[in-house]
Design an enzyme around this catalytic site. Structure first.
Site: not given
Ligand SMILES: [Zn+2]
Length: 210
Positions: A73, A119
């Site tokens: 990835e 936040y």
């Molecule tokens: Zn992934």
């Protein structure tokens, strides 16, 4: 911070994410920008058991130059670094609640998680778009992430999970954690007409902390 300290910090933060259930098995990957390239978690590695000495080292052109083979990835991280000069680190998780939101068909794809808390706005910014579903490894995913990341610090990959950038490793990890909490809150209050921060409250936060 020198490269060795960055390797130790990346491995420690990854182990902490794994220990708290933000990642399971070999899911998730983390990278950090270095003066002479990038560090990346290796392919098929568990965030719970990274060896700082064996992290993948990539050159400025993202070619593998040292350490174990990088995550498949890696292109998601490259998409962020090439879209955003301010990205010093990138975290990709399959964390449960953010991924659950990524599977909902009826959310606003330009900004699926509303500003419920300050936040989330402070860590993620004004918006976090959904990038439509692509089969893992589909080369068309990289330009889609790159385009979405140009005006967002984080994106949500449909039916997959979040990709989050930060100025530093700590910023990116904290933002990924805040996103997961925001997704959990969103799912808890969904359908109950929650009071969200209004536009001027969001503007005020971004002026102060953006
Ligand atoms: Zn992934």
């Amino acid at each position: 911070m020198n490269e060795w300290d960055t390797r130790i910090l990346l491995s420690d933060l990854a182990a902490s994410l794994f220990a708290r259930g933000f990642s399971v098995g070999s899911a998730g990957n983390i990278s950090a920008r270095l003066p002479d390239g990038y560090l990346m978690t290796p392919t098929n590695s568990s965030l719970g058991r990274l060896d700082p000495a064996r992290l993948s080292k990539l050159g400025m052109d993202f070619r593998h130059i040292d350490g174990d083979k990088p995550s498949k990835e890696v292109f998601m991280h490259r998409a962020f670094y090439q879209a955003r000069d301010d990205a010093g680190a990138v975290v990709h998780l399959h964390s449960t609640h953010a991924t659950a939101v990524s599977c909902l068909p009826d959310v606003d794809a330009s900004n699926p998680i509303p500003p419920l808390t300050p936040y989330f706005v402070m860590r993620i910014g004004r918006r976090m778009p959904v990038v439509r579903y692509y089969r893992p490894g589909d080369a068309a995913m990289e330009p889609a992430i790159n385009a979405a990341a140009r005006d967002a610090r984080a994106v949500l990959l449909a039916n997959h999970g979040p990709v989050v950038s930060g100025k530093t490793l700590i910023d990116a990890v904290y933002a990924a954690e805040e996103l997961e909490e925001a997704a959990k809150l969103f799912l808890l209050v969904r359908g109950q007409s929650p009071r969200c921060l209004n536009a001027s409250q969001v503007d005020d936060l971004l002026t102060m902390f953006g």
